[in-house]
Design an enzyme around this catalytic site. Structure first.
Site, PDB file in Angstrom:
ATOM      1  NE  ARG A  17      -4.259  -2.134   1.907  1.00  0.00           N
ATOM      2  CZ  ARG A  17      -4.013  -3.200   2.565  1.00  0.00           C
ATOM      3  NH1 ARG A  17      -3.070  -3.384   3.636  1.00  0.00           N
ATOM      4  NH2 ARG A  17      -4.927  -4.297   2.347  1.00  0.00           N
ATOM      5  CE  LYS A  37      -0.235  13.508 -14.917  1.00  0.00           C
ATOM      6  NZ  LYS A  37      -0.736  13.881 -16.210  1.00  0.00           N
ATOM      7  CD  GLU A  90       7.450  15.462 -22.267  1.00  0.00           C
ATOM      8  OE1 GLU A  90       6.790  16.554 -22.086  1.00  0.00           O
ATOM      9  OE2 GLU A  90       6.717  14.378 -22.584  1.00  0.00           O
ATOM     10  CE  LYS A 150       5.608  17.080 -14.464  1.00  0.00           C
ATOM     11  NZ  LYS A 150       5.774  15.638 -15.060  1.00  0.00           N
ATOM     12  CD  GLU A 179      -3.812  16.034 -16.109  1.00  0.00           C
ATOM     13  OE1 GLU A 179      -4.375  15.622 -16.804  1.00  0.00           O
ATOM     14  OE2 GLU A 179      -2.509  15.591 -16.055  1.00  0.00           O
ATOM     15  NE  ARG A 227       1.039  16.708 -12.990  1.00  0.00           N
ATOM     16  CZ  ARG A 227       1.455  15.882 -12.148  1.00  0.00           C
ATOM     17  NH1 ARG A 227       1.307  15.846 -10.730  1.00  0.00           N
ATOM     18  NH2 ARG A 227       2.426  15.012 -12.592  1.00  0.00           N
ATOM     19  CG  ASN A 254      -1.562  16.113 -20.272  1.00  0.00           C
ATOM     20  OD1 ASN A 254      -0.720  15.370 -20.034  1.00  0.00           O
ATOM     21  ND2 ASN A 254      -2.721  16.335 -19.446  1.00  0.00           N
ATOM     22  CG  HIS A 307       1.410  14.738 -23.565  1.00  0.00           C
ATOM     23  ND1 HIS A 307       2.277  16.016 -23.955  1.00  0.00           N
ATOM     24  CD2 HIS A 307       2.056  13.835 -22.811  1.00  0.00           C
ATOM     25  CE1 HIS A 307       3.392  15.738 -23.258  1.00  0.00           C
ATOM     26  NE2 HIS A 307       3.244  14.466 -22.648  1.00  0.00           N
ATOM     27  CG  HIS A 342      -0.667   9.924 -24.954  1.00  0.00           C
ATOM     28  ND1 HIS A 342      -1.220  10.207 -23.687  1.00  0.00           N
ATOM     29  CD2 HIS A 342       0.777   9.952 -24.584  1.00  0.00           C
ATOM     30  CE1 HIS A 342      -0.102  10.608 -22.838  1.00  0.00           C
ATOM     31  NE2 HIS A 342       0.758  10.318 -23.251  1.00  0.00           N
ATOM     32  CG  HIS A 362       6.471   9.967 -24.569  1.00  0.00           C
ATOM     33  ND1 HIS A 362       5.262  10.031 -24.635  1.00  0.00           N
ATOM     34  CD2 HIS A 362       6.659  11.157 -23.685  1.00  0.00           C
ATOM     35  CE1 HIS A 362       4.730  11.033 -23.900  1.00  0.00           C
ATOM     36  NE2 HIS A 362       5.513  11.618 -23.157  1.00  0.00           N
TER      37      HIS A 362
END
Length: 371
Positions: A126, A148, A190, A231, A241, A245, A249, A252, A256, A270
Protein backbone atom coordinates in the site's frame (compact mmCIF):
# COMPACT_ATOMS: atom_id res chain seq x y z
CA UNK A 1 19.32 26.55 -3.68
CA UNK A 2 22.31 26.31 -6.01
CA UNK A 3 25.96 25.49 -5.44
CA UNK A 4 28.65 25.60 -8.10
CA UNK A 5 27.72 22.24 -9.60
CA UNK A 6 24.17 21.45 -8.50
CA UNK A 7 20.83 23.20 -8.85
CA UNK A 8 18.12 22.22 -6.36
CA UNK A 9 14.45 22.67 -7.21
CA UNK A 10 12.05 22.15 -4.31
CA UNK A 11 8.62 20.63 -4.97
CA UNK A 12 6.48 22.03 -2.12
CA UNK A 13 3.78 19.45 -1.38
CA UNK A 14 3.49 19.67 2.41
CA UNK A 15 4.54 16.45 4.12
CA UNK A 16 5.26 14.93 0.68
CA UNK A 17 7.59 17.71 -0.42
CA UNK A 18 10.91 16.73 -1.99
CA UNK A 19 13.95 18.11 -3.78
CA UNK A 20 15.04 17.62 -7.37
CA UNK A 21 18.84 17.87 -7.66
CA UNK A 22 20.19 18.69 -11.12
CA UNK A 23 23.91 18.63 -11.80
CA UNK A 24 27.03 16.77 -12.81
CA UNK A 25 28.39 13.73 -10.95
CA UNK A 26 25.24 12.99 -8.94
CA UNK A 27 25.38 9.22 -9.52
CA UNK A 28 28.83 9.22 -7.95
CA UNK A 29 27.37 11.02 -4.91
CA UNK A 30 24.16 8.98 -4.81
CA UNK A 31 25.03 7.07 -1.64
CA UNK A 32 25.62 10.22 0.40
CA UNK A 33 22.48 11.86 -1.00
CA UNK A 34 20.18 8.86 -0.45
CA UNK A 35 21.55 7.69 2.92
CA UNK A 36 19.69 10.34 5.00
CA UNK A 37 16.36 8.98 3.71
CA UNK A 38 17.00 5.38 4.76
CA UNK A 39 15.69 3.68 7.88
CA UNK A 40 18.13 0.81 7.25
CA UNK A 41 21.13 0.62 4.86
CA UNK A 42 19.45 -1.49 2.17
CA UNK A 43 17.76 -0.61 -1.13
CA UNK A 44 16.23 -2.35 -4.13
CA UNK A 45 16.95 -0.96 -7.61
CA UNK A 46 14.72 -1.30 -10.66
CA UNK A 47 16.47 -0.51 -13.94
CA UNK A 48 16.62 -1.68 -17.54
CA UNK A 49 19.27 -3.72 -19.32
CA UNK A 50 20.62 -0.81 -21.39
CA UNK A 51 20.95 1.54 -18.41
CA UNK A 52 22.32 -1.24 -16.18
CA UNK A 53 25.18 -1.89 -18.61
CA UNK A 54 26.15 1.80 -18.51
CA UNK A 55 25.37 3.04 -15.01
CA UNK A 56 24.46 0.29 -12.53
CA UNK A 57 28.02 -0.54 -11.42
CA UNK A 58 29.01 3.06 -10.53
CA UNK A 59 25.59 3.60 -8.92
CA UNK A 60 25.93 0.53 -6.72
CA UNK A 61 29.54 1.48 -5.91
CA UNK A 62 28.38 4.91 -4.73
CA UNK A 63 25.78 3.26 -2.48
CA UNK A 64 28.32 0.74 -1.14
CA UNK A 65 30.75 3.56 -0.32
CA UNK A 66 28.14 4.78 2.19
CA UNK A 67 27.55 1.29 3.57
CA UNK A 68 24.27 0.77 1.67
CA UNK A 69 23.56 -2.75 0.40
CA UNK A 70 21.70 -2.96 -2.89
CA UNK A 71 20.03 -5.53 -5.09
CA UNK A 72 18.90 -4.85 -8.65
CA UNK A 73 16.47 -6.12 -11.27
CA UNK A 74 17.20 -5.15 -14.88
CA UNK A 75 14.17 -5.34 -17.17
CA UNK A 76 14.16 -5.13 -20.98
CA UNK A 77 14.50 -1.61 -22.36
CA UNK A 78 11.61 -0.05 -24.25
CA UNK A 79 8.04 1.23 -23.93
CA UNK A 80 6.56 -2.29 -23.99
CA UNK A 81 8.06 -2.85 -20.51
CA UNK A 82 5.41 -0.44 -19.13
CA UNK A 83 2.90 -3.29 -19.00
CA UNK A 84 1.14 -5.71 -16.66
CA UNK A 85 3.65 -8.58 -17.07
CA UNK A 86 6.64 -6.46 -16.07
CA UNK A 87 4.72 -4.70 -13.30
CA UNK A 88 3.85 -8.13 -11.89
CA UNK A 89 7.46 -9.27 -12.23
CA UNK A 90 8.72 -6.12 -10.49
CA UNK A 91 6.30 -6.29 -7.56
CA UNK A 92 6.91 -10.01 -7.00
CA UNK A 93 10.67 -9.43 -7.14
CA UNK A 94 10.45 -6.58 -4.63
CA UNK A 95 8.49 -8.86 -2.29
CA UNK A 96 11.10 -11.60 -2.76
CA UNK A 97 13.75 -9.06 -1.74
CA UNK A 98 11.72 -8.53 1.44
CA UNK A 99 11.28 -4.83 0.77
CA UNK A 100 9.47 -3.43 3.79
CA UNK A 101 7.09 -0.51 3.98
CA UNK A 102 9.80 1.69 5.52
CA UNK A 103 12.32 0.87 2.75
CA UNK A 104 13.05 2.74 -0.47
CA UNK A 105 12.89 1.54 -4.07
CA UNK A 106 15.33 3.23 -6.47
CA UNK A 107 14.29 3.82 -10.09
CA UNK A 108 17.45 4.02 -12.23
CA UNK A 109 16.46 4.66 -15.83
CA UNK A 110 14.37 6.66 -18.24
CA UNK A 111 10.67 7.41 -18.19
CA UNK A 112 9.59 3.80 -18.63
CA UNK A 113 11.49 2.59 -15.57
CA UNK A 114 10.54 5.65 -13.53
CA UNK A 115 6.83 5.18 -14.29
CA UNK A 116 6.92 1.42 -13.73
CA UNK A 117 9.03 1.50 -10.55
CA UNK A 118 6.97 4.36 -9.13
CA UNK A 119 3.73 2.46 -9.71
CA UNK A 120 5.23 -0.71 -8.24
CA UNK A 121 6.26 1.30 -5.16
CA UNK A 122 2.80 2.88 -4.95
CA UNK A 123 1.01 -0.47 -4.74
CA UNK A 124 3.64 -2.48 -2.84
CA UNK A 125 2.44 -2.87 0.76
CA UNK A 126 0.00 0.00 0.00
CA UNK A 127 2.87 2.37 -0.67
CA UNK A 128 6.61 2.41 -0.11
CA UNK A 129 8.89 5.37 -0.78
CA UNK A 130 10.96 5.61 -3.93
CA UNK A 131 13.73 7.75 -5.39
CA UNK A 132 13.94 8.72 -9.04
CA UNK A 133 17.36 8.63 -10.72
CA UNK A 134 16.38 9.61 -14.27
CA UNK A 135 18.91 8.77 -16.97
CA UNK A 136 17.24 10.29 -20.05
CA UNK A 137 16.57 13.92 -20.90
CA UNK A 138 12.86 13.19 -21.14
CA UNK A 139 12.75 11.65 -17.66
CA UNK A 140 14.87 14.42 -16.13
CA UNK A 141 12.67 17.26 -17.36
CA UNK A 142 9.30 15.59 -17.14
CA UNK A 143 8.36 12.10 -16.00
CA UNK A 144 10.57 11.88 -12.89
CA UNK A 145 8.93 14.96 -11.33
CA UNK A 146 5.33 15.25 -10.22
CA UNK A 147 4.37 11.79 -9.00
CA UNK A 148 2.55 10.42 -12.05
CA UNK A 149 3.29 6.69 -12.21
CA UNK A 150 1.75 3.95 -14.27
CA UNK A 151 1.71 1.48 -17.12
CA UNK A 152 0.12 1.27 -20.55
CA UNK A 153 -2.89 -0.79 -21.58
CA UNK A 154 -3.93 -2.18 -24.94
CA UNK A 155 -6.60 0.53 -24.71
CA UNK A 156 -4.08 3.36 -24.48
CA UNK A 157 -1.08 4.93 -22.80
CA UNK A 158 -0.78 5.51 -19.03
CA UNK A 159 -4.37 4.45 -18.36
CA UNK A 160 -3.41 2.38 -15.30
CA UNK A 161 -1.51 4.16 -12.54
CA UNK A 162 -1.39 6.21 -9.38
CA UNK A 163 -0.16 9.55 -8.11
CA UNK A 164 2.83 8.64 -5.91
CA UNK A 165 5.43 11.34 -5.27
CA UNK A 166 9.12 10.39 -5.06
CA UNK A 167 11.14 11.21 -1.94
CA UNK A 168 14.05 12.60 -3.98
CA UNK A 169 15.03 13.05 -7.63
CA UNK A 170 18.69 12.93 -8.72
CA UNK A 171 19.08 14.23 -12.28
CA UNK A 172 22.73 13.67 -13.23
CA UNK A 173 23.23 15.56 -16.48
CA UNK A 174 26.51 13.73 -17.14
CA UNK A 175 24.62 10.52 -17.95
CA UNK A 176 22.92 12.29 -20.86
CA UNK A 177 26.25 12.00 -22.69
CA UNK A 178 25.58 8.25 -22.99
CA UNK A 179 22.25 8.70 -24.81
CA UNK A 180 22.01 8.10 -28.53
CA UNK A 181 21.49 11.32 -30.49
CA UNK A 182 17.94 10.22 -31.26
CA UNK A 183 17.07 9.57 -27.60
CA UNK A 184 18.55 12.91 -26.52
CA UNK A 185 16.62 14.83 -29.18
CA UNK A 186 13.41 12.92 -28.40
CA UNK A 187 13.65 14.14 -24.82
CA UNK A 188 14.05 17.66 -26.14
CA UNK A 189 10.42 17.48 -27.25
CA UNK A 190 9.41 17.81 -23.59
CA UNK A 191 11.86 20.68 -23.01
CA UNK A 192 10.41 22.71 -25.89
CA UNK A 193 6.91 21.94 -24.55
CA UNK A 194 7.57 24.01 -21.41
CA UNK A 195 8.35 27.13 -23.41
CA UNK A 196 5.38 26.57 -25.69
CA UNK A 197 2.88 26.07 -22.89
CA UNK A 198 3.81 28.87 -20.51
CA UNK A 199 7.11 30.70 -21.02
CA UNK A 200 7.68 32.51 -24.30
CA UNK A 201 11.03 33.83 -23.03
CA UNK A 202 12.25 30.27 -22.45
CA UNK A 203 11.22 29.33 -25.99
CA UNK A 204 13.14 32.36 -27.29
CA UNK A 205 16.17 31.10 -25.33
CA UNK A 206 15.77 27.60 -26.77
CA UNK A 207 15.62 28.94 -30.32
CA UNK A 208 19.12 30.36 -29.72
CA UNK A 209 20.63 27.67 -27.46
CA UNK A 210 18.73 24.46 -28.23
CA UNK A 211 21.21 23.07 -30.76
CA UNK A 212 24.09 23.43 -28.25
CA UNK A 213 22.41 21.49 -25.40
CA UNK A 214 23.78 18.14 -26.55
CA UNK A 215 27.39 19.31 -26.21
CA UNK A 216 27.29 22.09 -23.58
CA UNK A 217 26.72 20.82 -20.00
CA UNK A 218 26.13 24.31 -18.55
CA UNK A 219 23.38 25.09 -21.06
CA UNK A 220 21.95 21.59 -20.60
CA UNK A 221 21.79 22.04 -16.83
CA UNK A 222 20.07 25.40 -17.24
CA UNK A 223 17.46 23.92 -19.62
CA UNK A 224 16.76 20.93 -17.35
CA UNK A 225 16.56 23.09 -14.21
CA UNK A 226 14.23 25.62 -15.85
CA UNK A 227 11.95 22.84 -17.13
CA UNK A 228 11.87 21.16 -13.71
CA UNK A 229 11.16 24.46 -11.94
CA UNK A 230 8.23 25.11 -14.28
CA UNK A 231 6.83 21.63 -13.68
CA UNK A 232 7.37 21.85 -9.90
CA UNK A 233 5.42 25.10 -9.80
CA UNK A 234 2.51 23.65 -11.74
CA UNK A 235 2.46 20.38 -9.76
CA UNK A 236 2.53 22.20 -6.43
CA UNK A 237 -0.54 24.21 -7.45
CA UNK A 238 -2.46 21.31 -9.05
CA UNK A 239 -1.05 17.93 -8.00
CA UNK A 240 -3.81 15.68 -9.37
CA UNK A 241 -4.56 17.53 -12.61
CA UNK A 242 -7.84 19.21 -11.76
CA UNK A 243 -6.89 22.31 -13.73
CA UNK A 244 -3.55 23.93 -14.54
CA UNK A 245 -1.55 20.69 -14.60
CA UNK A 246 -3.45 19.64 -17.70
CA UNK A 247 -1.36 22.23 -19.59
CA UNK A 248 1.59 19.83 -19.24
CA UNK A 249 -0.28 17.63 -21.72
CA UNK A 250 0.40 20.03 -24.58
CA UNK A 251 0.94 17.81 -27.63
CA UNK A 252 0.02 14.65 -25.73
CA UNK A 253 -3.49 13.99 -27.05
CA UNK A 254 -2.02 13.78 -30.55
CA UNK A 255 1.22 12.18 -29.36
CA UNK A 256 -0.37 9.37 -27.35
CA UNK A 257 -2.65 8.48 -30.26
CA UNK A 258 0.37 8.33 -32.59
CA UNK A 259 2.31 6.17 -30.13
CA UNK A 260 -0.63 3.78 -29.95
CA UNK A 261 -0.94 3.79 -33.75
CA UNK A 262 2.72 2.82 -34.08
CA UNK A 263 2.46 0.06 -31.45
CA UNK A 264 4.64 1.82 -28.83
CA UNK A 265 7.57 0.82 -31.02
CA UNK A 266 10.86 2.38 -32.12
CA UNK A 267 9.02 3.91 -35.06
CA UNK A 268 8.02 6.76 -32.75
CA UNK A 269 9.56 7.60 -29.36
CA UNK A 270 7.42 9.39 -26.76
CA UNK A 271 9.26 12.70 -27.03
CA UNK A 272 8.98 12.56 -30.83
CA UNK A 273 5.23 12.03 -30.49
CA UNK A 274 5.05 15.04 -28.16
CA UNK A 275 6.99 17.18 -30.64
CA UNK A 276 4.66 16.26 -33.51
CA UNK A 277 1.72 16.77 -31.14
CA UNK A 278 2.89 20.27 -30.21
CA UNK A 279 3.21 21.19 -33.88
CA UNK A 280 -0.29 19.82 -34.58
CA UNK A 281 -1.75 21.62 -31.54
CA UNK A 282 -0.39 24.94 -32.83
CA UNK A 283 -1.64 24.16 -36.35
CA UNK A 284 -5.08 23.44 -34.90
CA UNK A 285 -5.00 26.62 -32.81
CA UNK A 286 -4.13 28.73 -35.86
CA UNK A 287 -6.82 27.03 -37.95
CA UNK A 288 -9.36 27.85 -35.21
CA UNK A 289 -8.26 31.50 -35.28
CA UNK A 290 -6.82 31.36 -31.76
CA UNK A 291 -3.27 32.36 -32.67
CA UNK A 292 -1.43 33.88 -35.61
CA UNK A 293 -0.01 31.70 -38.38
CA UNK A 294 3.45 32.85 -37.24
CA UNK A 295 3.24 30.70 -34.09
CA UNK A 296 2.93 27.27 -35.77
CA UNK A 297 5.57 28.36 -38.28
CA UNK A 298 8.02 29.10 -35.44
CA UNK A 299 7.24 25.77 -33.76
CA UNK A 300 7.79 23.85 -36.99
CA UNK A 301 10.97 25.77 -37.81
CA UNK A 302 12.46 25.13 -34.36
CA UNK A 303 11.65 21.42 -34.39
CA UNK A 304 13.23 21.19 -37.85
CA UNK A 305 16.28 23.13 -36.58
CA UNK A 306 16.66 20.51 -33.80
CA UNK A 307 16.33 17.61 -36.24
CA UNK A 308 13.04 16.47 -34.73
CA UNK A 309 10.01 14.98 -36.46
CA UNK A 310 7.25 17.57 -36.72
CA UNK A 311 4.67 16.16 -39.16
CA UNK A 312 2.83 12.86 -39.58
CA UNK A 313 4.83 12.39 -42.77
CA UNK A 314 8.02 12.25 -40.66
CA UNK A 315 6.90 8.96 -39.06
CA UNK A 316 8.24 5.96 -40.98
CA UNK A 317 5.78 3.39 -42.30
CA UNK A 318 2.03 3.48 -42.76
CA UNK A 319 -0.28 5.21 -40.30
CA UNK A 320 -3.97 4.49 -39.72
CA UNK A 321 -6.40 6.84 -41.46
CA UNK A 322 -7.58 10.05 -39.83
CA UNK A 323 -10.77 8.52 -38.41
CA UNK A 324 -8.76 5.77 -36.72
CA UNK A 325 -6.35 8.34 -35.23
CA UNK A 326 -9.28 10.40 -33.92
CA UNK A 327 -10.75 7.22 -32.39
CA UNK A 328 -7.42 6.59 -30.63
CA UNK A 329 -7.55 10.14 -29.25
CA UNK A 330 -10.93 9.21 -27.80
CA UNK A 331 -9.20 6.68 -25.50
CA UNK A 332 -7.03 9.38 -23.99
CA UNK A 333 -7.23 10.07 -20.23
CA UNK A 334 -8.08 13.68 -21.03
CA UNK A 335 -11.49 12.77 -22.45
CA UNK A 336 -14.27 14.17 -20.21
CA UNK A 337 -17.94 13.28 -20.75
CA UNK A 338 -16.97 11.78 -24.09
CA UNK A 339 -15.53 15.07 -25.39
CA UNK A 340 -11.97 15.27 -26.62
CA UNK A 341 -9.90 17.80 -24.71
CA UNK A 342 -6.91 19.46 -26.33
CA UNK A 343 -4.31 21.84 -25.01
CA UNK A 344 -4.45 24.72 -27.50
CA UNK A 345 -2.60 28.05 -27.62
CA UNK A 346 -3.27 31.73 -28.15
CA UNK A 347 0.42 32.13 -28.92
CA UNK A 348 3.86 30.87 -27.88
CA UNK A 349 3.74 30.44 -24.09
CA UNK A 350 -0.05 30.91 -23.91
CA UNK A 351 -1.61 27.45 -23.66
CA UNK A 352 -5.08 26.62 -22.38
CA UNK A 353 -7.37 23.57 -22.25
CA UNK A 354 -10.34 23.31 -24.59
CA UNK A 355 -12.99 20.72 -25.39
CA UNK A 356 -14.45 22.92 -28.11
CA UNK A 357 -12.67 21.40 -31.10
CA UNK A 358 -14.71 20.60 -34.21
CA UNK A 359 -13.90 17.20 -35.71
CA UNK A 360 -13.81 18.79 -39.19
CA UNK A 361 -10.96 21.07 -38.03
CA UNK A 362 -9.15 18.07 -36.59
CA UNK A 363 -9.49 16.13 -39.84
CA UNK A 364 -8.13 19.09 -41.81
CA UNK A 365 -5.07 19.43 -39.55
CA UNK A 366 -4.31 15.69 -39.75
CA UNK A 367 -4.73 15.69 -43.52
CA UNK A 368 -2.32 18.62 -43.91
CA UNK A 369 0.25 16.96 -41.65
CA UNK A 370 0.46 13.90 -43.87
CA UNK A 371 2.24 15.92 -46.57
Amino acid sequence: MTDETTTTVHVPLGDRAYDVLIGQGLIGRAGALIAPLLKRPRVAILTDETVAALHLAPFEAALKAEGIDSTALALPAGESTKSWPYLTQSVEWLLEQKVERRDIVLALGGGVIGDLAGFAAAILRRGVRFVQVPTSLLAQVDSSVGGKTGINSRQGKNLIGAFHQPSLVLADIDVLDTLTPRDFIAGYGEVAKYGLLGDAGFFDWLEVNGPALATNPALRQKAVAHSVAMKAGIVSRDETEQGERALLNLGHTFGHALESATGYSDRLLHGEGVAIGCALAFDLSARMGLCSQEAPSRVLQHLRQMGMPARLSDIPGELPDDEALIALMGQDKKVVDGRLRFVLARGIGEAFVSDDVQVEMLRAVLADARH
